[in-house]
Design a protein around this motif. Structure first.
Motif, PDB file in Angstrom:
ATOM      1  N   ASP A   1      36.174 -64.261 -12.439  1.00  0.00           N
ATOM      2  CA  ASP A   1      37.164 -64.071 -13.499  1.00  0.00           C
ATOM      3  C   ASP A   1      36.855 -62.792 -14.248  1.00  0.00           C
ATOM      4  O   ASP A   1      35.819 -62.160 -14.036  1.00  0.00           O
ATOM      5  CB  ASP A   1      37.214 -65.281 -14.455  1.00  0.00           C
ATOM      6  N   THR A   2      37.793 -62.410 -15.097  1.00  0.00           N
ATOM      7  CA  THR A   2      37.540 -61.375 -16.089  1.00  0.00           C
ATOM      8  C   THR A   2      37.551 -62.067 -17.430  1.00  0.00           C
ATOM      9  O   THR A   2      38.311 -63.024 -17.642  1.00  0.00           O
ATOM     10  CB  THR A   2      38.576 -60.237 -16.023  1.00  0.00           C
ATOM     11  N   ARG A   3      36.692 -61.592 -18.330  1.00  0.00           N
ATOM     12  CA  ARG A   3      36.492 -62.287 -19.601  1.00  0.00           C
ATOM     13  C   ARG A   3      35.976 -61.348 -20.678  1.00  0.00           C
ATOM     14  O   ARG A   3      35.433 -60.293 -20.380  1.00  0.00           O
ATOM     15  CB  ARG A   3      35.493 -63.416 -19.418  1.00  0.00           C
ATOM     16  N   ILE A   4      36.118 -61.801 -21.896  1.00  0.00           N
ATOM     17  CA  ILE A   4      35.546 -61.119 -23.052  1.00  0.00           C
ATOM     18  C   ILE A   4      34.231 -61.814 -23.374  1.00  0.00           C
ATOM     19  O   ILE A   4      34.153 -63.047 -23.333  1.00  0.00           O
ATOM     20  CB  ILE A   4      36.497 -61.214 -24.266  1.00  0.00           C
ATOM     21  N   LEU A   5      33.207 -61.045 -23.716  1.00  0.00           N
ATOM     22  CA  LEU A   5      31.939 -61.641 -24.122  1.00  0.00           C
ATOM     23  C   LEU A   5      32.092 -62.368 -25.454  1.00  0.00           C
ATOM     24  O   LEU A   5      32.857 -61.940 -26.326  1.00  0.00           O
ATOM     25  CB  LEU A   5      30.861 -60.570 -24.256  1.00  0.00           C
ATOM     26  N   LEU A   6      31.368 -63.466 -25.593  1.00  0.00           N
ATOM     27  CA  LEU A   6      31.457 -64.269 -26.822  1.00  0.00           C
ATOM     28  C   LEU A   6      31.239 -63.444 -28.080  1.00  0.00           C
ATOM     29  O   LEU A   6      31.974 -63.578 -29.056  1.00  0.00           O
ATOM     30  CB  LEU A   6      30.433 -65.411 -26.786  1.00  0.00           C
ATOM     31  N   TYR A   7      30.210 -62.616 -28.085  1.00  0.00           N
ATOM     32  CA  TYR A   7      29.877 -61.883 -29.315  1.00  0.00           C
ATOM     33  C   TYR A   7      30.931 -60.843 -29.690  1.00  0.00           C
ATOM     34  O   TYR A   7      30.945 -60.357 -30.817  1.00  0.00           O
ATOM     35  CB  TYR A   7      28.484 -61.256 -29.238  1.00  0.00           C
TER      36      TYR A   7
ATOM     37  N   THR B   1      36.465 -55.216 -22.325  1.00  0.00           N
ATOM     38  CA  THR B   1      36.018 -54.893 -23.679  1.00  0.00           C
ATOM     39  C   THR B   1      36.985 -55.326 -24.767  1.00  0.00           C
ATOM     40  O   THR B   1      36.733 -55.106 -25.932  1.00  0.00           O
ATOM     41  CB  THR B   1      35.733 -53.390 -23.809  1.00  0.00           C
ATOM     42  N   GLY B   2      38.072 -55.918 -24.416  1.00  0.00           N
ATOM     43  CA  GLY B   2      39.044 -56.444 -25.363  1.00  0.00           C
ATOM     44  C   GLY B   2      40.045 -57.262 -24.579  1.00  0.00           C
ATOM     45  O   GLY B   2      39.959 -57.351 -23.351  1.00  0.00           O
ATOM     46  N   GLU B   3      40.992 -57.860 -25.252  1.00  0.00           N
ATOM     47  CA  GLU B   3      41.951 -58.722 -24.552  1.00  0.00           C
ATOM     48  C   GLU B   3      42.633 -57.987 -23.400  1.00  0.00           C
ATOM     49  O   GLU B   3      42.816 -58.535 -22.315  1.00  0.00           O
ATOM     50  CB  GLU B   3      43.008 -59.255 -25.512  1.00  0.00           C
ATOM     51  N   LYS B   4      42.995 -56.731 -23.626  1.00  0.00           N
ATOM     52  CA  LYS B   4      43.708 -55.965 -22.601  1.00  0.00           C
ATOM     53  C   LYS B   4      42.787 -55.044 -21.807  1.00  0.00           C
ATOM     54  O   LYS B   4      43.222 -54.389 -20.877  1.00  0.00           O
ATOM     55  CB  LYS B   4      44.815 -55.146 -23.251  1.00  0.00           C
ATOM     56  N   GLY B   5      41.511 -55.010 -22.151  1.00  0.00           N
ATOM     57  CA  GLY B   5      40.575 -54.136 -21.460  1.00  0.00           C
ATOM     58  C   GLY B   5      40.341 -52.883 -22.259  1.00  0.00           C
ATOM     59  O   GLY B   5      40.678 -52.834 -23.435  1.00  0.00           O
ATOM     60  N   PRO B   6      39.727 -51.934 -21.655  1.00  0.00           N
ATOM     61  CA  PRO B   6      39.431 -51.781 -20.234  1.00  0.00           C
ATOM     62  C   PRO B   6      38.194 -52.586 -19.810  1.00  0.00           C
ATOM     63  O   PRO B   6      37.572 -53.260 -20.628  1.00  0.00           O
ATOM     64  CB  PRO B   6      39.155 -50.283 -20.110  1.00  0.00           C
TER      65      PRO B   6
ATOM     66  N   VAL C   1      42.196 -63.585  -3.127  1.00  0.00           N
ATOM     67  CA  VAL C   1      43.441 -63.906  -3.831  1.00  0.00           C
ATOM     68  C   VAL C   1      43.165 -63.710  -5.314  1.00  0.00           C
ATOM     69  O   VAL C   1      42.162 -64.201  -5.832  1.00  0.00           O
ATOM     70  CB  VAL C   1      43.869 -65.367  -3.574  1.00  0.00           C
ATOM     71  N   TYR C   2      44.079 -63.010  -5.993  1.00  0.00           N
ATOM     72  CA  TYR C   2      43.847 -62.763  -7.417  1.00  0.00           C
ATOM     73  C   TYR C   2      45.161 -62.765  -8.186  1.00  0.00           C
ATOM     74  O   TYR C   2      46.237 -62.575  -7.627  1.00  0.00           O
ATOM     75  CB  TYR C   2      43.133 -61.417  -7.617  1.00  0.00           C
ATOM     76  N   ASP C   3      45.017 -62.968  -9.476  1.00  0.00           N
ATOM     77  CA  ASP C   3      46.112 -62.753 -10.413  1.00  0.00           C
ATOM     78  C   ASP C   3      45.575 -61.790 -11.456  1.00  0.00           C
ATOM     79  O   ASP C   3      44.362 -61.730 -11.697  1.00  0.00           O
ATOM     80  CB  ASP C   3      46.559 -64.069 -11.056  1.00  0.00           C
ATOM     81  N   SER C   4      46.444 -61.020 -12.060  1.00  0.00           N
ATOM     82  CA  SER C   4      46.020 -60.049 -13.058  1.00  0.00           C
ATOM     83  C   SER C   4      47.110 -59.905 -14.102  1.00  0.00           C
ATOM     84  O   SER C   4      48.283 -59.804 -13.754  1.00  0.00           O
ATOM     85  CB  SER C   4      45.738 -58.699 -12.385  1.00  0.00           C
ATOM     86  N   VAL C   5      46.727 -59.926 -15.352  1.00  0.00           N
ATOM     87  CA  VAL C   5      47.695 -59.802 -16.439  1.00  0.00           C
ATOM     88  C   VAL C   5      47.769 -58.356 -16.935  1.00  0.00           C
ATOM     89  O   VAL C   5      48.843 -57.790 -17.064  1.00  0.00           O
ATOM     90  CB  VAL C   5      47.352 -60.770 -17.597  1.00  0.00           C
ATOM     91  N   PHE C   6      46.606 -57.744 -17.181  1.00  0.00           N
ATOM     92  CA  PHE C   6      46.576 -56.379 -17.702  1.00  0.00           C
ATOM     93  C   PHE C   6      46.023 -55.370 -16.696  1.00  0.00           C
ATOM     94  O   PHE C   6      45.789 -54.225 -17.036  1.00  0.00           O
ATOM     95  CB  PHE C   6      45.752 -56.325 -18.995  1.00  0.00           C
ATOM     96  N   GLY C   7      45.780 -55.814 -15.451  1.00  0.00           N
ATOM     97  CA  GLY C   7      45.306 -54.914 -14.405  1.00  0.00           C
ATOM     98  C   GLY C   7      43.803 -54.926 -14.184  1.00  0.00           C
ATOM     99  O   GLY C   7      43.325 -54.403 -13.176  1.00  0.00           O
ATOM    100  N   ASN C   8      43.034 -55.524 -15.072  1.00  0.00           N
ATOM    101  CA  ASN C   8      41.577 -55.514 -14.939  1.00  0.00           C
ATOM    102  C   ASN C   8      41.097 -56.390 -13.781  1.00  0.00           C
ATOM    103  O   ASN C   8      40.206 -56.005 -13.027  1.00  0.00           O
ATOM    104  CB  ASN C   8      40.929 -55.966 -16.251  1.00  0.00           C
ATOM    105  N   THR C   9      41.698 -57.549 -13.614  1.00  0.00           N
ATOM    106  CA  THR C   9      41.291 -58.441 -12.525  1.00  0.00           C
ATOM    107  C   THR C   9      41.666 -57.835 -11.183  1.00  0.00           C
ATOM    108  O   THR C   9      40.929 -57.975 -10.207  1.00  0.00           O
ATOM    109  CB  THR C   9      41.907 -59.842 -12.714  1.00  0.00           C
TER     110      THR C   9
END
Length: 156
Positions: free
Chosen positions: A86-92, A134-139, A6-14
């Motif tokens: 989850d999908t996430r952005i790295l802290l740095y 690699t950013g809020e919207k990916g890729p 089961v998943y949700d996706s906002v920008f398609g990456n998940t």
């Protein structure tokens, strides 16, 4: 073995990661991939393994994923194996030091999902996993599709 993803996706990456996880099971299982808006009670009832994934939004899973888990009857996941991603952005990669601090303290969605699924009686079989955008919207970062497929194979 019946697996429900089961998943949700906002920008398609998940969604891409969820599909890669499905592919990672190959012919070792019967896998049902379901977007959160289409999940039905019988999907849960028929699954032996339940994997839930969400993009990290404000340190948490999406509202839809949180509501889905909240509405699972208490202890109804007893005897079922669970995992979360989850999908996430790295802290740095977060430019703002304030936001970087907040993410560091607030966390990511997968750990929250796993904790919520465990409260419903599920048996966590893999550590919650984060896949990098690699950013809020990916890729998606390079090799994340392959990493998701490998993560799925670690169920066996």
């Amino acid at each position: 073995m019946n697996v429900l993803i089961v998943y949700d996706s906002v920008f398609g990456n998940t969604a891409k990661i969820a599909s890669a996880i499905q592919e990672g099971f190959e012919s070792n299982a019967k896998v049902k991939l379901v977007q959160i808006s289409k999940v039905k009670a019988e999907h849960l009832a028929n699954a032996e393994i339940i994997i839930v994934g969400s993009p990290t939004r404000q340190f948490r899973p999406t509202k839809e994923i949180s509501e889905f888990i909240k509405n699972i009857p208490s202890k109804s996941l007893k005897g079922k194996s669970i995992a979360a991603f989850d999908t996430r952005i790295l802290l740095y990669e977060i430019k703002s030091s304030f936001l970087r601090f907040m993410v560091d303290k607030g966390g990511y969605a997968a750990k929250t999902i796993a904790k919520q699924l465990k409260k419903k009686g599920g048996n966590l079989v893999l550590h919650p996993e984060g896949f990098i955008v690699t950013g809020e919207k990916g890729p998606l970062a390079p090799n994340e599709i392959e990493r998701a497929q490998t993560w799925a194979k670690s169920f066996f």
